[in-house]
Write a protein that holds these residues in place. Structure first.
Motif, PDB file in Angstrom:
ATOM      1  N   TYR A 145      54.335  35.889  30.510  1.00 46.98           N
ATOM      2  CA  TYR A 145      52.989  36.230  30.975  1.00 46.98           C
ATOM      3  C   TYR A 145      53.007  36.622  32.452  1.00 46.98           C
ATOM      4  O   TYR A 145      52.461  37.663  32.841  1.00 46.98           O
ATOM      5  N   ALA A 146      53.636  35.800  33.261  1.00 49.82           N
ATOM      6  CA  ALA A 146      53.596  35.966  34.715  1.00 49.82           C
ATOM      7  C   ALA A 146      54.291  37.237  35.195  1.00 49.82           C
ATOM      8  O   ALA A 146      53.867  37.852  36.174  1.00 49.82           O
ATOM      9  N   LYS A 147      55.327  37.652  34.475  1.00 54.30           N
ATOM     10  CA  LYS A 147      56.147  38.763  34.961  1.00 54.30           C
ATOM     11  C   LYS A 147      56.032  40.048  34.133  1.00 54.30           C
ATOM     12  O   LYS A 147      56.286  41.139  34.653  1.00 54.30           O
ATOM     13  N   LYS A 148      55.663  39.924  32.843  1.00 52.75           N
ATOM     14  CA  LYS A 148      55.730  41.095  31.962  1.00 52.75           C
ATOM     15  C   LYS A 148      54.377  41.586  31.470  1.00 52.75           C
ATOM     16  O   LYS A 148      54.192  42.782  31.239  1.00 52.75           O
ATOM     17  N   TRP A 149      53.428  40.650  31.222  1.00 51.50           N
ATOM     18  CA  TRP A 149      52.162  41.058  30.622  1.00 51.50           C
ATOM     19  C   TRP A 149      51.176  41.626  31.629  1.00 51.50           C
ATOM     20  O   TRP A 149      50.262  42.352  31.266  1.00 51.50           O
ATOM     21  N   ILE A 150      51.347  41.265  32.881  1.00 53.40           N
ATOM     22  CA  ILE A 150      50.346  41.594  33.903  1.00 53.40           C
ATOM     23  C   ILE A 150      50.460  43.049  34.343  1.00 53.40           C
ATOM     24  O   ILE A 150      51.535  43.531  34.705  1.00 53.40           O
ATOM     25  N   ILE A 151      49.327  43.734  34.319  1.00 49.39           N
ATOM     26  CA  ILE A 151      49.245  45.126  34.758  1.00 49.39           C
ATOM     27  C   ILE A 151      48.814  45.202  36.225  1.00 49.39           C
ATOM     28  O   ILE A 151      49.353  45.983  37.014  1.00 49.39           O
ATOM     29  N   LYS A 152      47.848  44.366  36.571  1.00 45.67           N
ATOM     30  CA  LYS A 152      47.254  44.442  37.918  1.00 45.67           C
ATOM     31  C   LYS A 152      46.608  43.104  38.255  1.00 45.67           C
ATOM     32  O   LYS A 152      46.060  42.441  37.387  1.00 45.67           O
ATOM     33  N   ILE A 153      46.691  42.719  39.527  1.00 52.20           N
ATOM     34  CA  ILE A 153      46.028  41.506  40.008  1.00 52.20           C
ATOM     35  C   ILE A 153      45.108  41.885  41.165  1.00 52.20           C
ATOM     36  O   ILE A 153      45.542  42.528  42.119  1.00 52.20           O
ATOM     37  N   GLU A 154      43.851  41.495  41.038  1.00 58.05           N
ATOM     38  CA  GLU A 154      42.876  41.780  42.094  1.00 58.05           C
ATOM     39  C   GLU A 154      42.294  40.476  42.629  1.00 58.05           C
ATOM     40  O   GLU A 154      42.038  39.537  41.862  1.00 58.05           O
ATOM     41  N   ASP A 155      42.080  40.440  43.923  1.00 57.42           N
ATOM     42  CA  ASP A 155      41.525  39.244  44.572  1.00 57.42           C
ATOM     43  C   ASP A 155      40.005  39.322  44.540  1.00 57.42           C
ATOM     44  O   ASP A 155      39.400  40.218  45.133  1.00 57.42           O
ATOM     45  N   MET A 156      39.391  38.382  43.828  1.00 62.04           N
ATOM     46  CA  MET A 156      37.930  38.354  43.695  1.00 62.04           C
ATOM     47  C   MET A 156      37.286  37.353  44.653  1.00 62.04           C
ATOM     48  O   MET A 156      36.101  37.056  44.540  1.00 62.04           O
ATOM     49  N   THR A 157      38.055  36.841  45.599  1.00 62.39           N
ATOM     50  CA  THR A 157      37.557  35.748  46.433  1.00 62.39           C
ATOM     51  C   THR A 157      36.373  36.176  47.299  1.00 62.39           C
ATOM     52  O   THR A 157      35.343  35.480  47.342  1.00 62.39           O
ATOM     53  N   GLU A 158      36.487  37.302  47.974  1.00 57.45           N
ATOM     54  CA  GLU A 158      35.394  37.752  48.849  1.00 57.45           C
ATOM     55  C   GLU A 158      34.153  38.096  48.032  1.00 57.45           C
ATOM     56  O   GLU A 158      33.024  37.764  48.430  1.00 57.45           O
ATOM     57  N   GLN A 159      34.359  38.761  46.905  1.00 57.53           N
ATOM     58  CA  GLN A 159      33.238  39.073  46.015  1.00 57.53           C
ATOM     59  C   GLN A 159      32.549  37.791  45.555  1.00 57.53           C
ATOM     60  O   GLN A 159      31.321  37.702  45.500  1.00 57.53           O
ATOM     61  N   THR A 160      33.362  36.793  45.239  1.00 54.31           N
ATOM     62  CA  THR A 160      32.825  35.509  44.797  1.00 54.31           C
ATOM     63  C   THR A 160      32.009  34.837  45.896  1.00 54.31           C
ATOM     64  O   THR A 160      30.958  34.240  45.623  1.00 54.31           O
ATOM     65  N   ARG A 161      32.467  34.924  47.117  1.00 55.86           N
ATOM     66  CA  ARG A 161      31.720  34.328  48.230  1.00 55.86           C
ATOM     67  C   ARG A 161      30.353  34.993  48.399  1.00 55.86           C
ATOM     68  O   ARG A 161      29.353  34.316  48.674  1.00 55.86           O
TER      69      ARG A 161
END
Length: 197
Positions: A145-161
């Motif tokens: 999962y961690a290395k092969k399935w992931i296409i893109k990672i986005e940081d939602m932290t600022e949006q969440t704040r």
């Protein structure tokens, strides 16, 4: 027979689905930089992913809990997500899914994927009628999962704040406009039977 209190609601397109995880900054920074989940993320323990943004906000108190201050939106292949659903074992021996509790226990102990259903939440953290899915990836599959399935990672932290600030001010209509758009995710009859839907 379909049970509409169990629904998978998600942000998705033709090939990918977005799931959410919360981490400490030490894990999140590495993940964002490499677009994979690399150490200090651990491959030796189960990791839980959820397609419901608001359920994750309930779980993490809008990123306010220790070790959960960073909210990541992780896009994975739908084929990998669907394969997980097909082989999942529920974390409780629901009688409409499992006729034999002992067989369920053995299956759970060997499971690579576990599924738990929890009440969905609205933007005020109120419980809703339908349930939201959590998918637990055991240590057997975590590294894939961690290395092969992931296409893109986005940081939602600022949006969440931004969203949580509006919620705190009780500006719910404005906050709702900033939420990720989620809709019912289609699953076939085989998956419905496996998940008790």
């Amino acid at each position: 027979m379909s049970n509409n209190k169990y629904e998978i609601r998600a942000t998705y397109n033709q090939d990918q689905i977005a799931v959410y995880s919360v981490f400490s900054s030490s894990i999140a920074d590495v993940a964002i930089k490499n677009q994979k989940l690399l150490p200090p993320f651990s491959y030796k323990r189960m990791t839980w992913i959820k397609p419901s943004y608001l359920w994750m906000m309930y779980r993490s108190d809008w990123g306010g809990r220790a070790g959960m201050e960073r909210i990541l939106q992780i896009w994975i292949n739908r084929k990998d997500w669907d394969n997980c659903l097909k082989e999942a074992i529920l974390t409780t021996p629901e009688s409409h899914v499992y006729k034999d509790a002992k067989k369920w226990r053995k299956a759970l102990d060997k499971a690579r994927i576990r599924v738990q259903w929890d009440p969905e939440r609205d933007i005020k953290n109120n419980r809703l009628e339908h349930k939201s899915i959590q998918l637990g990836i055991t240590s057997i599959l975590v590294e894939a999962y961690a290395k092969k399935w992931i296409i893109k990672i986005e940081d939602m932290t600022e949006q969440t704040r931004k969203i949580s600030a509006l919620v705190f001010q009780q500006k719910y209509e404005d906050a709702n406009k900033l939420l990720p758009e989620e809709r019912i995710y289609p699953v076939n009859e085989e998956i419905k039977r496996v998940l008790g839907m």
